[in-house]
Every structure is written in structure tokens, then in C-alpha cells.
Motif scaffolding. Structure first.
Motif, PDB file in Angstrom:
ATOM      1  N   ARG A  85       0.840  -1.204   0.000  1.00 26.32           N
ATOM      2  CA  ARG A  85       0.000   0.000   0.000  1.00 26.32           C
ATOM      3  C   ARG A  85       0.866   1.240   0.000  1.00 26.32           C
ATOM      4  NH1 ARG A  85      -2.247   2.680   4.217  1.00 26.32           N
ATOM      5  NH2 ARG A  85      -2.925   0.895   5.446  1.00 26.32           N
ATOM      6  N   ILE A  86       0.553   2.160  -0.942  1.00 22.51           N
ATOM      7  CA  ILE A  86       1.225   3.458  -0.977  1.00 22.51           C
ATOM      8  C   ILE A  86       0.193   4.513  -0.598  1.00 22.51           C
ATOM      9  CG2 ILE A  86       3.061   2.798  -2.572  1.00 22.51           C
ATOM     10  CD1 ILE A  86       1.430   3.818  -4.871  1.00 22.51           C
ATOM     11  N   GLY A  87       0.539   5.353   0.358  1.00 23.70           N
ATOM     12  CA  GLY A  87      -0.401   6.355   0.857  1.00 23.70           C
ATOM     13  C   GLY A  87      -1.363   5.756   1.863  1.00 23.70           C
ATOM     14  N   ALA A  88      -2.443   6.486   2.096  1.00 23.38           N
ATOM     15  CA  ALA A  88      -3.432   6.109   3.114  1.00 23.38           C
ATOM     16  C   ALA A  88      -4.287   4.943   2.616  1.00 23.38           C
ATOM     17  CB  ALA A  88      -4.315   7.323   3.404  1.00 23.38           C
ATOM     18  N   PRO A  89      -5.046   4.303   3.507  1.00 23.37           N
ATOM     19  CA  PRO A  89      -6.002   3.308   3.025  1.00 23.37           C
ATOM     20  C   PRO A  89      -6.968   3.947   2.026  1.00 23.37           C
ATOM     21  CG  PRO A  89      -5.904   3.289   5.439  1.00 23.37           C
ATOM     22  CD  PRO A  89      -5.107   4.472   4.977  1.00 23.37           C
ATOM     23  N   VAL A  90      -7.503   3.134   1.118  1.00 23.47           N
ATOM     24  CA  VAL A  90      -8.544   3.672   0.236  1.00 23.47           C
ATOM     25  C   VAL A  90      -9.761   4.008   1.083  1.00 23.47           C
ATOM     26  CG1 VAL A  90      -7.733   2.448  -1.824  1.00 23.47           C
ATOM     27  CG2 VAL A  90      -9.396   1.345  -0.310  1.00 23.47           C
ATOM     28  N   THR A  91     -10.714   4.728   0.503  1.00 20.61           N
ATOM     29  CA  THR A  91     -11.883   5.133   1.284  1.00 20.61           C
ATOM     30  C   THR A  91     -12.819   3.952   1.517  1.00 20.61           C
ATOM     31  OG1 THR A  91     -11.642   7.291   0.224  1.00 20.61           O
ATOM     32  CG2 THR A  91     -13.705   6.880   1.390  1.00 20.61           C
ATOM     33  N   SER A  92     -12.903   3.055   0.553  1.00 23.95           N
ATOM     34  CA  SER A  92     -13.880   1.954   0.572  1.00 23.95           C
ATOM     35  C   SER A  92     -13.754   1.023   1.771  1.00 23.95           C
ATOM     36  CB  SER A  92     -13.709   1.136  -0.717  1.00 23.95           C
ATOM     37  OG  SER A  92     -14.352  -0.106  -0.594  1.00 23.95           O
ATOM     38  N   LYS A  93     -14.832   0.992   2.569  1.00 23.39           N
ATOM     39  CA  LYS A  93     -14.891   0.127   3.747  1.00 23.39           C
ATOM     40  C   LYS A  93     -14.829  -1.341   3.335  1.00 23.39           C
ATOM     41  CE  LYS A  93     -17.513   1.370   7.865  1.00 23.39           C
ATOM     42  NZ  LYS A  93     -18.840   1.721   8.374  1.00 23.39           N
ATOM     43  N   VAL A  94     -15.569  -1.650   2.258  1.00 26.05           N
ATOM     44  CA  VAL A  94     -15.652  -3.032   1.776  1.00 26.05           C
ATOM     45  C   VAL A  94     -14.249  -3.539   1.415  1.00 26.05           C
ATOM     46  CG1 VAL A  94     -16.537  -4.445  -0.137  1.00 26.05           C
ATOM     47  CG2 VAL A  94     -17.988  -2.703   0.913  1.00 26.05           C
ATOM     48  N   THR A  95     -13.508  -2.703   0.711  1.00 27.88           N
ATOM     49  CA  THR A  95     -12.161  -3.091   0.295  1.00 27.88           C
ATOM     50  C   THR A  95     -11.252  -3.262   1.501  1.00 27.88           C
ATOM     51  OG1 THR A  95     -12.507  -1.829  -1.716  1.00 27.88           O
ATOM     52  CG2 THR A  95     -10.242  -2.437  -1.214  1.00 27.88           C
ATOM     53  N   ASN A  96     -11.296  -2.304   2.394  1.00 28.29           N
ATOM     54  CA  ASN A  96     -10.412  -2.375   3.561  1.00 28.29           C
ATOM     55  C   ASN A  96     -10.739  -3.595   4.421  1.00 28.29           C
ATOM     56  OD1 ASN A  96      -8.839  -0.098   2.954  1.00 28.29           O
ATOM     57  ND2 ASN A  96     -10.456   1.244   3.694  1.00 28.29           N
ATOM     58  N   ALA A  97     -12.031  -3.909   4.538  1.00 30.62           N
ATOM     59  CA  ALA A  97     -12.415  -5.068   5.342  1.00 30.62           C
ATOM     60  C   ALA A  97     -11.858  -6.351   4.716  1.00 30.62           C
ATOM     61  CB  ALA A  97     -13.936  -5.145   5.472  1.00 30.62           C
ATOM     62  N   LEU A  98     -11.914  -6.413   3.401  1.00 21.64           N
ATOM     63  CA  LEU A  98     -11.441  -7.616   2.708  1.00 21.64           C
ATOM     64  C   LEU A  98      -9.926  -7.792   2.876  1.00 21.64           C
ATOM     65  CD1 LEU A  98     -12.684  -9.702   0.527  1.00 21.64           C
ATOM     66  CD2 LEU A  98     -11.134  -8.470  -0.994  1.00 21.64           C
ATOM     67  N   LEU A  99      -9.226  -6.655   2.978  1.00 22.37           N
ATOM     68  CA  LEU A  99      -7.764  -6.713   3.065  1.00 22.37           C
ATOM     69  C   LEU A  99      -7.267  -6.833   4.509  1.00 22.37           C
ATOM     70  CD1 LEU A  99      -6.895  -3.980   0.406  1.00 22.37           C
ATOM     71  CD2 LEU A  99      -7.139  -6.452   0.094  1.00 22.37           C
ATOM     72  N   ASP A 100      -8.245  -6.900   5.417  1.00 19.40           N
ATOM     73  CA  ASP A 100      -7.996  -6.962   6.856  1.00 19.40           C
ATOM     74  C   ASP A 100      -6.858  -7.881   7.268  1.00 19.40           C
ATOM     75  OD1 ASP A 100      -9.092  -5.565   8.774  1.00 19.40           O
ATOM     76  OD2 ASP A 100     -10.767  -6.905   9.205  1.00 19.40           O
ATOM     77  N   ASP A 101      -6.951  -9.133   6.802  1.00 19.87           N
ATOM     78  CA  ASP A 101      -5.959 -10.100   7.280  1.00 19.87           C
ATOM     79  C   ASP A 101      -5.032 -10.545   6.145  1.00 19.87           C
ATOM     80  OD1 ASP A 101      -8.009 -11.270   5.993  1.00 19.87           O
ATOM     81  OD2 ASP A 101      -8.382 -12.873   7.443  1.00 19.87           O
ATOM     82  N   VAL A 102      -4.863  -9.651   5.177  1.00 20.06           N
ATOM     83  CA  VAL A 102      -3.891  -9.936   4.118  1.00 20.06           C
ATOM     84  C   VAL A 102      -2.573  -9.247   4.501  1.00 20.06           C
ATOM     85  CG1 VAL A 102      -3.337  -9.620   1.675  1.00 20.06           C
ATOM     86  CG2 VAL A 102      -5.719  -9.991   2.379  1.00 20.06           C
ATOM     87  N   ALA A 103      -1.482  -9.982   4.405  1.00 18.65           N
ATOM     88  CA  ALA A 103      -0.176  -9.415   4.741  1.00 18.65           C
ATOM     89  C   ALA A 103       0.046  -8.137   3.941  1.00 18.65           C
ATOM     90  CB  ALA A 103       0.922 -10.425   4.425  1.00 18.65           C
ATOM     91  N   THR A 104       0.456  -7.080   4.621  1.00 21.68           N
ATOM     92  CA  THR A 104       0.524  -5.764   3.983  1.00 21.68           C
ATOM     93  C   THR A 104       1.874  -5.092   4.246  1.00 21.68           C
ATOM     94  OG1 THR A 104      -1.864  -5.472   4.197  1.00 21.68           O
ATOM     95  CG2 THR A 104      -0.562  -3.477   3.915  1.00 21.68           C
ATOM     96  N   ILE A 105       2.408  -4.529   3.184  1.00 19.76           N
ATOM     97  CA  ILE A 105       3.618  -3.706   3.318  1.00 19.76           C
ATOM     98  C   ILE A 105       3.198  -2.253   3.129  1.00 19.76           C
ATOM     99  CG2 ILE A 105       5.888  -3.182   2.342  1.00 19.76           C
ATOM    100  CD1 ILE A 105       5.965  -6.084   1.311  1.00 19.76           C
ATOM    101  N   LEU A 106       3.407  -1.440   4.145  1.00 25.73           N
ATOM    102  CA  LEU A 106       3.023  -0.028   4.074  1.00 25.73           C
ATOM    103  C   LEU A 106       4.227   0.802   3.642  1.00 25.73           C
ATOM    104  CD1 LEU A 106       1.059   0.594   7.394  1.00 25.73           C
ATOM    105  CD2 LEU A 106       0.170  -0.059   5.153  1.00 25.73           C
ATOM    106  N   VAL A 107       3.997   1.625   2.625  1.00 25.79           N
ATOM    107  CA  VAL A 107       5.069   2.506   2.178  1.00 25.79           C
ATOM    108  C   VAL A 107       4.613   3.945   2.410  1.00 25.79           C
ATOM    109  CG1 VAL A 107       6.598   3.105   0.271  1.00 25.79           C
ATOM    110  CG2 VAL A 107       5.601   0.809   0.396  1.00 25.79           C
ATOM    111  N   ASP A 108       5.335   4.655   3.233  1.00 21.12           N
ATOM    112  CA  ASP A 108       4.971   6.044   3.518  1.00 21.12           C
ATOM    113  C   ASP A 108       6.251   6.851   3.684  1.00 21.12           C
ATOM    114  OD1 ASP A 108       2.356   7.668   4.973  1.00 21.12           O
ATOM    115  OD2 ASP A 108       4.391   8.452   5.200  1.00 21.12           O
ATOM    116  N   PRO A 109       6.426   7.861   2.832  1.00 21.91           N
ATOM    117  CA  PRO A 109       7.687   8.603   2.844  1.00 21.91           C
ATOM    118  C   PRO A 109       7.938   9.297   4.177  1.00 21.91           C
ATOM    119  CG  PRO A 109       6.053   9.757   1.522  1.00 21.91           C
ATOM    120  CD  PRO A 109       5.472   8.417   1.865  1.00 21.91           C
TER     121      PRO A 109
END
Ligand SMILES: Cc1ncc(C[n+]2csc(CCOP(=O)(O)OP(=O)(O)O)c2C)c(N)n1
Ligand SMILES: [Mg+2]
Length: 563
Positions: free
Chosen positions: A289-313
Motif C-alpha cells: 500500500r502506498i499512501g493512506a487506506p482507500v476510502t472503501s470500507k468493503v475493500t479495507n475489510a477484505l484486506l484486513d488479514d492480508v499481509a501488507t507492506i506499508l510505504v509512507d515517505p
């Protein structure tokens, strides 16, 4: 001395690249007000309501990346800047807040319009400073050093990284108007240079970072690049990475990656992921993920337990769902660019192709239903985004507008999409858009709800002198967003949540001397595309309940199309 001080810091700010100021009227801030206006090199807007003034200056910073000054008097005037300061803090928008104050001997002694302004905005500022009243006797060299370094430092902290608000509390002693006494000349550096050159570089990814993430990307062919506001990546760089990785890009419009030039960008993810079988079959096993989470609740819920790499300058910890397994405080463009060179087997598994096919089917289905004469927020958002003239900026309000845009905006290049998503307020919107228009070189269109407009009608004060923003107001008579929440089922829904105001928005706007008309959905695209040379408000009536049902129709049609 007060006049000399104010003139010097304004000159220094101009040297630091500050080009705009917003001033709210008052007595105590007279020295700075006069210096800002009389300097002649800044765009100075006079805004009565400090809450609006704060957002006006915020809008300038949002559009230009350079801090604007907001200057007000003491007391509650200063407190009214707080919402804009909080938004600037969370959204990382540069802002120079100057509150005038009484000198220390008058504070806490019952002097008029005097409150405790020390650290008024708490931790929501990059830097707070109160230099005390300008000294009575100071020679030119000392004045240059003290006053100019104060101004240069304030501008540097505001510019970041991370950019954000700086609060200077400036006590001024009377007399507050120029006395005619000789001014102290406090010369700046040669050739108009700033007193202090500040450079704080962002971290570039190391070879080890690149190698580690590249290995992860290679090991996870079913991955997603998710891009929210603040993604800050050149569209070509993101697209090249996505193609090399064989990953689609879930592109919130606020990421600036929802562009037809970004071939891997998916615009219909809300509708697609609402479709259970699709979501199940397209579950990713890694997210970058680059930047903030997307606005979509549905999308964020689905990605809840997916391994995530956060990139934030700026190394911000934007992880409300606690999904991060790794965080990289590096420039996202540099990282993606370097990763592209490390990836060689694009889409061996047809994962990207599957998403692109779904995107195309979903896009066709969505457009087809919408063009079947729907009258909902999604259609308005889609049509407005498509009609903003090239080179323009679309400022979109929180609540349903930002979501409707996310649901329905067709990818396109050539516009910037801006919003106050740091704190998701519906306040200060009119003023933010006015500020954007003061700094963005192209046309500005602003999309908001009826309650959002009413929250900041003071931003319309100024009438014909206002920047030429075209506002599109979706008038669903209340807070449409709440219809999508469980509160919708409560018997108190209308009175406590929807809160229809039942005012004639056209009349309200016209009372401010700003042009307004009620327009039909079908007339909207042409009106938006035509632009305007003055501020104007187009009110589009929508029936809240019907619109909600129509959004359900869109999602059903997409589900059928990808079944
Ligand atoms: C300053 C502030 N106050 C309250 C809220 C809570 N809130 C979120 S959406 C909303 C209603 C917005 O209605 P409108 O602008 O008409 O947009 P719609 O949902 O109808 O599209 C409210 C009150 C908020 N986000 N910000
Ligand atoms: Mg509304």
C-alpha cells in the motif's frame, strides 16, 4: 519596532517561497496584516470567519505544496483556526498560522480578548513558538538574525517533510499602527535568498529494502498495489511496477492513479468486491500500500488479514486495521521504480489479466446502468469527474461525494483530485476549494453535499471577488451517507442522522452575491465542462431514498456482469 519586525518576517517568508496569505480582521494583528498587504508581493485574501480563513489557507497549501499564512487576532478568533490546523496536521499540508496576542504582562489579568494561546493546538503542529514582543532596541544585524531565522525556521517546519502546520503566537504591544518612527532595516541574504536554507531529504530505499520486497513480490503473484491519498507516485512509475509484478492497482481517485494512462488501474473495486464470489476468488495474498487506506470500507475489510507492506515517505503509521507486516519509510516512487528492475516474470498466472478483464466488464455494466437514467450521487460524481476541463482540479467533499467518486469515477488523466481526508471533516469545504483555486493554475470544480455546503457558507462571503470555482452541490436534503449505515433502521433516523435542513440552497448562495442555479442531471456535464470566470454554484436535486436503491442496482449489475 513592531512594524520593522512584521515587515522583515514577511520579506523573509517571500524569500522562502510563501506566495499567499489569508487575513481575518482584528486589531491586535494589525502589524502583520499591514506588512502582508503593503509588501505587495503576496496574494492576500481577507476572510471574516477565522474557521473559513484557516481552510482557505489550507486549500492553498493543498494545491501548491507551499505554506500559506493565516493571520488573525487574539481570543476565540485563534481558536476558530483549530479545525484547519488539525486537518493540515493529519493531511500533511503546509500551513503558517500566526495568531496575534497580548504581551505577557497582560495575559491572565483580565485584559480584553485575551486567552491562553500558548500551545493552543497541542501536538497538531510541527512547531510552536512565541518569540515575545519585538524588542524595543535592536540593531540591524541582530534584527536580521533573530527575525529572519524565526521566519525561515517556521517556513521550513511547515514545508517538512512531513509538511504540516506551524503556530507562531505573536504578541504585539501598542501602538499597533505605524508610528512614523524610523524603521530598522534588517537586510536579508544576498540575491533574495532565504536566511536559512533547509533541506531534509526523504529516505531512499536501500538495496536491501529493494531486494527483500522484490523477493516478497515475486513470491506472491496474487498481489495488489493499493493506492490511497498521499500515494505521491508518478502514474507511469506505478504502472510499470504493476505490469512487471503482474499486479493490479486498486486506485482511489485521491491517489491520482485512477488514470486511463495507468493500464493496470482498477476503478470498479467497490462494486467488484461487494460481489461475494468475485471477492472470494480474487483474494490477494500480499498488499503493497502506498499512501493512506482507500476510502472503501468493503475493500479495507477484505484486506484486513492480508499481509501488507506499508510505504509512507514520512513514516506515518496509517494502519487502522493493524494489517501491516512491514513498514517502509521511503519514497514510494523510488521504491516502485527500483522494484520494477528486479521483476521479470509478469503475470505468469493470469492474475492481472483476470482483474483487468473484470474491470472492463464491471466498467461497462456500471456505465450501462448509470446511463439508464439513474439520478444518484454516483452518476453525478462520475459525470462531474469526466467533465472537469483538462488541467483542472476536482475538490471533493467528505461524506457521500468522496465515496460516490470512488465507486463510479471513470479513469482519466489530466486532472488532480483533492480532498480534506486527513480528518474527514465536512467543515471548511467551500473555503478549501476557494484556497485551491487561488493556487491551482487550471480551472477548479468542487463537488459536495448539501450539509457540507451549509457548514461553510461563510466561505462564500466575498461574492464577486471570489475565485472562479464551479461548485456542484448534491442536494439530497440531508446526510445521505447515513442511509448506508445501520442507523438507517432507527426510528430517529431523519431527526438525528439525516437532519434535512430544508433550505433553498440557491437562495442561500444568491444571498451571498454568488451565482446559483438548480440544474438537471443531464445538463450538468456541459455546464461543468464549459467552465466559468466567476464563482458559481450548481445545485443538483437528488432523492435520497431513490439514490440509495439505485446504487444497489449498480452493484447488482456489476455482480451479474462478472458472475
Ligand atoms: C465537521 C464534521 N461534523 C460532522 C461530521 C459527521 N458527518 C459525516 S457525513 C455528514 C453528513 C453530510 O451530509 P452532506 O454533506 O449532505 O453529504 P451526503 O452524505 O448527503 O452526500 C456528517 C454530519 C463530519 N464528518 N465532520
Ligand atoms: Mg446531503
Amino acid at each position: 519596532m513592531t512594524t520593522s519586525f512584521a515587515r522583515t518576517i514577511v520579506d523573509e517568508w517571500v524569500r522562502c517561497g510563501v506566495a499567499a496569505a489569508v487575513v481575518s480582521p482584528g486589531s491586535r494583528n494589525t502589524p502583520l496584516t499591514l506588512a502582508l498587504v503593503r509588501d505587495g508581493r503576496l496574494r492576500v485574501d481577507i476572510v471574516l470567519d477565522e474557521r473559513s480563513a484557516g481552510f482557505r489557507a489550507l486549500g492553498v497549501g493543498l494545491a501548491s505544496g507551499r505554506p500559506a499564512i493565516v493571520c488573525c487576532t487574539s481570543g476565540t478568533a485563534a481558536v476558530n483556526l483549530h479545525p484547519a490546523v488539525v486537518e493540515a496536521h493529519h493531511a500533511r499540508v503546509p500551513l503558517l498560522v500566526c495568531t496575534a496576542d497580548r504581551p505577557a504582562e497582560l495575559r491572565d489579568w483580565g485584559a480584553g480578548q485575551t486567552i491562553d494561546q500558548a500551545r493552543l493546538f497541542g501536538d497538531a503542529v510541527r512547531w510552536y513558538h512565541d518569540p515575545g514582543p519585538p524588542e524595543l532596541a535592536v540593531d540591524a544585524a541582530a534584527a536580521s538574525a533573530r527575525w529572519r531565522s524565526l521566519a525561515a525556521r517556521a517556513a521550513a517546519h511547515a514545508s517538512g517533510p512531513p509538511a504540516g502546520p506551524v503556530h507562531l503566537n505573536l504578541p504585539f504591544r501598542e501602538p499597533l499602527v505605524p508610528t512614523g518612527a524610523p524603521l530598522v532595516d534588517a537586510p536579508g541574504r544576498a540575491a533574495g535568498a532565504p536566511w536559512v536554507r533547509s533541506s531534509t531529504a526523504r529516505r531512499e530505499p536501500t538495496n536491501a529494502d529493494v531486494a527483500r520486497v522484490a523477493a516478497l513480490v515475486r513470491a506472491h503473484p496474487r498481489g495488489l498495489l493499493v493506492a490511497g491519498w498521499g500515494a505521491g507516485v508518478d502514474p507511469d512509475v506505478a504502472d510499470e511496477f504493476a505490469r512487471a509484478a503482474g499486479w493490479p492497482i486498486v486506485a482511489d481517485p485521491l491517489s491520482q492513479l485512477r488514470s486511463d494512462a495507468v493500464t493496470c488501474s482498477v476503478s470498479t473495486y467497490e462494486a467488484l468486491l461487494r460481489c461475494e464470489p468475485f471477492a472470494h476468488a480474487h483474494r490477494p495474498d500480499l498488499v503493497v500500500r502506498i499512501g493512506a487506506p482507500v476510502t472503501s470500507k468493503v475493500t479495507n475489510a477484505l484486506l484486513d488479514d492480508v499481509a501488507t507492506i506499508l510505504v509512507d515517505p514520512d513514516d506515518a503509521w496509517l494502519d487502522p486495521r493493524h494489517a501491516a507486516q512491514e513498514r517502509l519509510g521511503v519514497d514510494a516512487g523510488a521504491l516502485l521504480g527500483a522494484l520494477t528492475g528486479e521483476l521479470t516474470e509478469p503475470d505468469a498466472h493470469g492474475w492481472l489479466e483476470g482483474w483487468r478483464y473484470a474491470e472492463q466488464r464491471a466498467r461497462d455494466a456500471l456505465d450501462h446502468v448509470i446511463d439508464d437514467d439513474l439520478a444518484c450521487e454516483g452518476r453525478i460524481a462520475r459525470d462531474v469527474a469526466a467533465s472537469v476541463p483538462a488541467g483542472g482540479a476536482l475538490v471533493v467533499a467528505s461524506s457521500l461525494p468522496v465515496r460516490a467518486l470512488e465507486w463510479c469515477m471513470t479513469p482519466r488523466a489530466g486532472i488532480r483530485v483533492l480532498a480534506n481526508r486527513g480528518a474527514n471533516g465536512i467543515d471548511g469545504f467551500v473555503s478549501t476549494a476557494m484556497g485551491v483555486a487561488g493556487a491551482h493554475p487550471g480551472p477548479v470544480v468542487a463537488l459536495c453535499g448539501d450539509l457540507c455546503l451549509l457548514h461553510d457558507t461563510n466561505g462564500l462571503l466575498g461574492g464577486v471577488a471570489l475565485p472562479a470555482v464551479t461548485f456542484v452541490v448534491i442536494d439530497n436534503n440531508g446526510g445521505g451517507i447515513f442511509s448506508y449505515l445501520p442507523q438507517n433502521e432507527l426510528p430517529e433516523f431523519e431527526a438525528l442522522f439525516a437532519t434535512p435542513q430544508s433550505v433553498d440552497l440557491v437562495d442561500v448562495v444568491r444571498a451571498h452575491g454568488v451565482a446559483a442555479e438548480r440544474v438537471d442531471l443531464s445538463a450538468l456535464p456541459k455546464l461543468v465542462a464549459g467552465g466559468s470566470d466567476a464563482a458559481r454554484v450548481l445545485v443538483v436535486p437528488v432523492d435520497r431514498a431513490t439514490a440509495r436503491e439505485q446504487h444497489t442496482r449498480i452493484w447488482a449489475a456489476v455482480a451479474t456482469a462478472v458472475a
